[in-house]
Design an enzyme around this catalytic site. Structure first.
Site, PDB file in Angstrom:
ATOM      1  N   HIS A   1     -31.130  17.420  -9.412  1.00  0.00           N
ATOM      2  CA  HIS A   1     -31.437  18.472  -8.370  1.00  0.00           C
ATOM      3  C   HIS A   1     -31.966  18.083  -7.447  1.00  0.00           C
ATOM      4  O   HIS A   1     -33.060  17.182  -7.573  1.00  0.00           O
ATOM      5  CB  HIS A   1     -32.238  19.473  -9.299  1.00  0.00           C
ATOM      6  CG  HIS A   1     -32.933  20.786  -8.257  1.00  0.00           C
ATOM      7  ND1 HIS A   1     -31.973  21.926  -8.124  1.00  0.00           N
ATOM      8  CD2 HIS A   1     -34.095  20.838  -7.810  1.00  0.00           C
ATOM      9  CE1 HIS A   1     -32.595  22.676  -7.146  1.00  0.00           C
ATOM     10  NE2 HIS A   1     -33.774  21.958  -7.157  1.00  0.00           N
TER      11      HIS A   1
ATOM     12  N   GLY B   1       1.193  23.726   2.400  1.00  0.00           N
ATOM     13  CA  GLY B   1       0.840  23.109   1.147  1.00  0.00           C
ATOM     14  C   GLY B   1      -0.296  21.932   1.388  1.00  0.00           C
ATOM     15  O   GLY B   1      -1.177  22.217   2.770  1.00  0.00           O
TER      16      GLY B   1
ATOM     17  N   ARG C   1       8.411  16.440  -0.400  1.00  0.00           N
ATOM     18  CA  ARG C   1       8.800  14.977  -0.285  1.00  0.00           C
ATOM     19  C   ARG C   1       9.983  14.640  -1.266  1.00  0.00           C
ATOM     20  O   ARG C   1      10.030  15.451  -2.551  1.00  0.00           O
ATOM     21  CB  ARG C   1       7.560  14.109  -0.737  1.00  0.00           C
ATOM     22  CG  ARG C   1       6.414  14.159   0.525  1.00  0.00           C
ATOM     23  CD  ARG C   1       5.335  13.074   0.161  1.00  0.00           C
ATOM     24  NE  ARG C   1       5.782  11.827   0.164  1.00  0.00           N
ATOM     25  CZ  ARG C   1       5.792  11.218   1.374  1.00  0.00           C
ATOM     26  NH1 ARG C   1       5.379  11.832   2.576  1.00  0.00           N
ATOM     27  NH2 ARG C   1       6.013   9.940   1.474  1.00  0.00           N
TER      28      ARG C   1
ATOM     29  N   GLY D   1       5.056  24.728   6.653  1.00  0.00           N
ATOM     30  CA  GLY D   1       4.601  24.323   5.381  1.00  0.00           C
ATOM     31  C   GLY D   1       3.139  24.479   5.074  1.00  0.00           C
ATOM     32  O   GLY D   1       2.301  23.678   5.879  1.00  0.00           O
TER      33      GLY D   1
ATOM     34  N   GLY E   1       0.646  -1.115  -0.010  1.00  0.00           N
ATOM     35  CA  GLY E   1       0.003  -0.101   0.019  1.00  0.00           C
ATOM     36  C   GLY E   1       0.911   1.265  -0.141  1.00  0.00           C
ATOM     37  O   GLY E   1       0.337   2.299  -0.244  1.00  0.00           O
TER      38      GLY E   1
ATOM     39  N   ILE F   1      -0.441  18.974   2.240  1.00  0.00           N
ATOM     40  CA  ILE F   1      -0.354  18.118   3.805  1.00  0.00           C
ATOM     41  C   ILE F   1      -0.463  19.161   4.929  1.00  0.00           C
ATOM     42  O   ILE F   1      -1.421  18.691   5.914  1.00  0.00           O
ATOM     43  CB  ILE F   1       0.902  17.505   3.762  1.00  0.00           C
ATOM     44  CG1 ILE F   1       0.859  16.442   2.578  1.00  0.00           C
ATOM     45  CG2 ILE F   1       1.163  16.909   4.893  1.00  0.00           C
ATOM     46  CD1 ILE F   1       2.383  15.814   2.454  1.00  0.00           C
TER      47      ILE F   1
ATOM     48  N   THR G   1       3.338   4.698   1.099  1.00  0.00           N
ATOM     49  CA  THR G   1       3.013   5.603   1.925  1.00  0.00           C
ATOM     50  C   THR G   1       1.393   6.087   1.947  1.00  0.00           C
ATOM     51  O   THR G   1       0.731   6.580   2.859  1.00  0.00           O
ATOM     52  CB  THR G   1       3.661   6.795   1.486  1.00  0.00           C
ATOM     53  OG1 THR G   1       5.262   6.566   1.578  1.00  0.00           O
ATOM     54  CG2 THR G   1       3.191   8.325   2.475  1.00  0.00           C
TER      55      THR G   1
END
Length: 462
Positions: free
Chosen positions: A437, A179, A265, A177, A38, A181, A40
């Site tokens: 709708h 971003g 990363r 950071g 799987g 994440i 990261t």
């Protein structure tokens, strides 16, 4: 030793998808993985964070209960982080079991251990195995960067991997950071009760998103009392009796219990140590067909740095395998333009294709349409009326060029937009296609209509 047709190094999104696709095409396949299947995404990224984000969203909905006529007998809330962690692991475990079953059903041989590529397409596994393959899929993925900042070695400075297993909610969390994440973890721990501050080097949060998305997101986070400092560069981490301090090059000091570093990363290159293979910016170089500088070795996924998203890795994996097994026919190229990007939480943000700024740089005359979720019935019914959908189109041909959105369900709506981009749809196609709708996806139809000046659920423009 009978050689495998394909050997795959890495069992993450690129690796296990490559193995399955190769087996579907009739290849004899080996997959080598040092940790759990799987990668990261499943073990330390996409799935665990979305499990915790759902908990955070649940907590944010509780205060709305009374106004909706739901009276809670005991309004008190206590968090049990160990139980949350166990639940997260249960979700992850189910998905790992699913991948294991898929690989077994296709007769793929899985080798547990760290694989290293030698010359002549030979691979050694540190658990004792050695194998050869006609072609190799290098899918080592990526790992969190720890930039060379003094004091970063402190155990109170975490990456996105360690923070997933905390046993207690930190009183104050500093996130380095801003971003995707960083913002997602800010939302998680803010909802859990932490005092959160985001320190971002760029002049705005999530700088790869459309500027309007960034501004709207910043306003939403500030409403949640998340402190945001942009244009800020960290100079040093320093432990204190109560936690640690972050000192910036601008002369500011921020105090916290823990810090999370989410500044990007880097490729995991452990499988090619000592191998003469071309790299660029620390990532494995590939041609447009995802083949490396060594013939027969292909590198899909994060390891090539082209588009570091799990769903991009899925697509790259299939393209790489099909190219590797196609000895004489035409080969497929990987193109990232129609890969959607999503930021999860409440509200969500999503983007696919060109932003308005990117489209302007192309020199095209544009038609831009917007529709706010404040005018969307489904969003208002769920008390989620913040945000908007924005479409960018070629003014001459009306071809859809990009879609950016922030609001409810946009992580799902963006996939419709990606399909429309892939088939070359126009904004008129979207505007003239009825959407169910009430649904949040009606906002995409209305934004397309607005680009044409025919949105019936917006006031007449003067």
């Amino acid at each position: 030793m009978i050689p495998y047709d394909i050997a795959v190094l890495g069992g993450g999104p690129a690796g296990y998808v490559a193995a399955i696709r190769a087996a579907q095409l009739g290849a004899r396949v080996a997959l080598i993985e040092a940790e759990r299947l799987g990668g990261t995404c499943l073990n330390h990224g996409c799935i665990p964070t979305k499990t915790l984000l759902h908990n955070a969203e649940f907590l944010r909905e509780l205060p709305k209960a009374k106004q909706r006529g739901i009276l809670l007998a005991d309004p008190g809330v206590t968090l049990d982080l160990p139980t949350m962690t166990r639940h997260k692991e249960t979700v992850v475990g189910k998905l790992i079991t699913g991948i294991t079953g898929l690989l077994k059903s296709y007769g793929i041989e899985v080798f547990q251990g760290r694989g290293t590529i030698r010359s002549n397409l030979k691979i050694t596994v540190d658990s004792g195995s050695e194998l050869t393959a006609k072609k190799i899929i290098l899918a080592g993925g990526s790992e969190a960067i720890r930039p060379p900042i003094p004091g970063i070695e402190s155990p109170k400075v975490l990456t996105s991997r360690e923070i997933l297993n905390l046993e207690a909610v930190p009183e104050k969390l500093l996130i380095i950071g801003g971003g995707v994440i960083g913002v997602e973890f800010a939302r998680i721990f803010n909802a859990f009760g932490s005092e959160v501050a985001i320190l971002e080097l760029a002049e705005r949060l999530v700088p790869f998103f459309d500027e309007e998305i960034s501004k709207n997101l910043t306003l939403q986070l500030k409403k949640e009392k998340i402190q945001i400092q942009t244009g800020t560069k960290v100079a040093r981490f320093q432990e204190t009796a109560s936690g640690l301090e972050v000192l910036t090059e601008e002369g500011k000091t921020f105090s916290g219990t823990l810090a999370l570093v989410s500044t990007g990363r880097k490729a995991n290159l452990s499988a090619i140590e000592g191998l003469e293979i071309k790299t660029e910016r620390g990532f494995v170089w590939t041609d447009p067909f995802l083949e490396t500088s060594i013939p027969g070795i292909y590198a899909p996924g994060d390891i090539n740095g082209k588009c570091m998203l799990a769903h991009a890795a899925f697509q790259m994996a299939e393209i790489a395998v099909e190219n590797a097994l196609n000895e004489s026919g035409s080969k497929k190229e990987f193109r990232s333009r129609n890969i959607p990007a999503v930021l999860y939480g409440s509200p969500e943000a999503a983007s696919v294709g060109w932003t308005e700024a990117e489209a302007k740089q192309s020199g095209k005359a544009l038609k831009v349409g917007r529709f706010p979720f404040t005018a969307n019935g489904r969003a208002l019914a769920a008390d989620q009326g913040s945000g908007f959908v924005k479409v960018v189109a070629d003014a001459e041909t009306e071809a859809l060029l990009g879609v950016q959105m922030i609001g409810p369900s946009v992580s799902e709506i963006v996939n419709e937009a990606a399909v429309l981009l892939s088939v070359g749809a126009s904004v008129r196609d979207i505007a003239e296609t009825p959407h169910g709708h009430p649904s949040c996806s009606e906002a995409l139809q209305e934004a397309a209509a607005d680009a044409l000046g025919i949105a019936v659920h917006l006031p007449k423009k003067r």
